[in-house]
Enzyme design. Structure first.
Site, short mmCIF file in Angstrom:
data_model
loop_
_atom_site.label_atom_id
_atom_site.label_comp_id
_atom_site.label_asym_id
_atom_site.label_seq_id
_atom_site.Cartn_x
_atom_site.Cartn_y
_atom_site.Cartn_z
N ARG A 51 0.80 -1.22 0.00
CA ARG A 51 0.00 0.00 0.00
C ARG A 51 0.83 1.27 0.00
NH1 ARG A 51 -2.79 -3.92 1.81
NH2 ARG A 51 -0.79 -4.41 2.68
N THR A 52 1.78 1.36 0.91
CA THR A 52 2.45 2.65 1.10
C THR A 52 3.25 3.02 -0.15
OG1 THR A 52 2.59 2.06 3.42
CG2 THR A 52 3.82 4.00 2.72
N LYS A 80 25.81 -3.21 -0.15
CA LYS A 80 27.28 -3.19 -0.14
C LYS A 80 27.80 -2.45 1.08
CE LYS A 80 27.01 -2.47 -5.11
NZ LYS A 80 27.22 -1.38 -6.07
N ARG A 101 11.04 3.94 3.55
CA ARG A 101 10.68 2.94 4.57
C ARG A 101 11.94 2.16 4.89
NH1 ARG A 101 5.61 -1.08 4.68
NH2 ARG A 101 4.68 0.91 5.26
N HIS A 129 4.64 5.79 11.63
CA HIS A 129 4.21 5.64 10.24
C HIS A 129 3.21 6.77 9.97
CE1 HIS A 129 3.07 3.98 6.49
NE2 HIS A 129 2.72 2.76 6.84
#
Ligand code: CP
Length: 307
Positions: A51-52, A80, A101, A129
């Protein structure tokens, strides 16, 4: 440079303005179709999302802008060993705004400190959030016509549920709100939320393990998933994962105008039979998330002098 890391970065007036903009976008989408022409959003997702990430990307496209993205820690130079700070400085060279995120609490803050463009926290570990909260607020507002005078039940994993912490912070700013916090004892809301937010602001709340006992009181029921990815051992997760499963039987004493929200994804905690009940709002909440992210992108780009 204004970024959104925590829902408290926005004043109540700004929250209300974002809701008003989102409602205008819903009513007049054509008015906004080229608002971000020539602008780019970078979505940096180092943790899974449906969703986000997709709603941010859909939001930017519907504003007439473009999107560049990293999906999964293994596909970028983070694999890396590149630091979050260096990633932020690098991505700032390519884009006008960043949504990130990350599994680590504070990663969005570090990104904002090092980026030269606005940064939006799309979820940082178990911390917060804020754009989910924007979706939640618009959903509550559209369903109830208000953001004050209500009893909100929050149920499930209230310890690790970052959406819960942001929602409590946001709704605590409105008048005559009462919280009923329903969870297993091991998954109660952290004290930095109960003591530092609810008690400090004098917001009434109760903690209980019994969802059915409190059901008749609720105007909003915010269900959450028990978050497997935040547990230190699988045994505890398996013991707690099905603590609450909302089904039609459990709703028999609920108010007829209850609104049931869930940030999704759902695993087991709401039976699919509930989806057909008019009180189920969680898929409307998904769509509301896109409109609020559109409103937020517009606000942050305007404040950065980009629009
Ligand atoms: N609500 C939410 O954050 O969903 P995703 O994890 O799918 O983005």
């Amino acid at each position: 440079m204004k970024s959104l890391i925590d829902i408290l970065d926005l004043t109540t007036q700004e929250l209300d303005e974002l809701i008003a903009t989102a409602q205008d976008i819903i009513a007049n989408p054509a008015k906004y179709a080229t608002s971000c022409h020539g602008k780019k959003l970078a979505t940096l997702f180092f943790e899974p999302s449906t969703r986000t990430r997709m709603s941010f990307e859909a939001a930017m496209y519907e504003l007439g802008g473009n999107v560049i993205s990293v999906t999964g820690a293994g596909t970028s130079s983070a694999a890396k060993g590149e630091s979050v700070a260096d990633t932020a400085k690098t991505v700032s060279c390519y884009t006008d705004i960043i949504a990130i995120r990350h599994p680590k609490e504070g990663a969005a803050y570090v990104t904002a400190k090092n980026a030269t463009v606005p940064v939006i926290n799309a979820g940082d570990g178990g911390h917060c959030h804020p754009t989910q909260t924007l979706a939640d607020l618009l959903t509550i507002y559209r369903e109830k016509g208000r953001l004050n005078n209500m009893t909100i039940g929050v149920c499930g994993d209230l310890k690790f549920g970052r959406t819960v912490h942001s929602l409590i912070n946001a709704m605590s700013r409105y008048d005559n709100i009462k919280f009923i916090l329903i969870s297993p004892e091991e998954l109660q809301v952290p004290t930095y939320v109960t003591k530092d937010v609810l008690e400090q602001k004098g917001i009434p709340y109760v903690q209980t393990t019994d969802l059915e006992a409190v059901m008749p009181e609720l105007d909003i029921l915010y269900m959450t998933r028990v978050q497997r990815e935040r547990f230190f051992n699988e045994e505890d997760y398996l013991r707690l994962k099905d603590s609450y499963i909302l089904n039609m039987d459990k709703l028999k004493n609920a108010k007829p105008d209850l609104s049931i929200l869930h940030p999704l994804p759902r695993v087991n905690e709401i039976s699919v039979a509930v989806d057909d009940d008019p009180r189920a709002c969680y898929f409307k909440q998904v769509l509301n998330g896109k409109y609020m992210r559109m409103a937020l992108i517009l606000k942050l780009l305007k404040e950065a002098g980009q629009l």
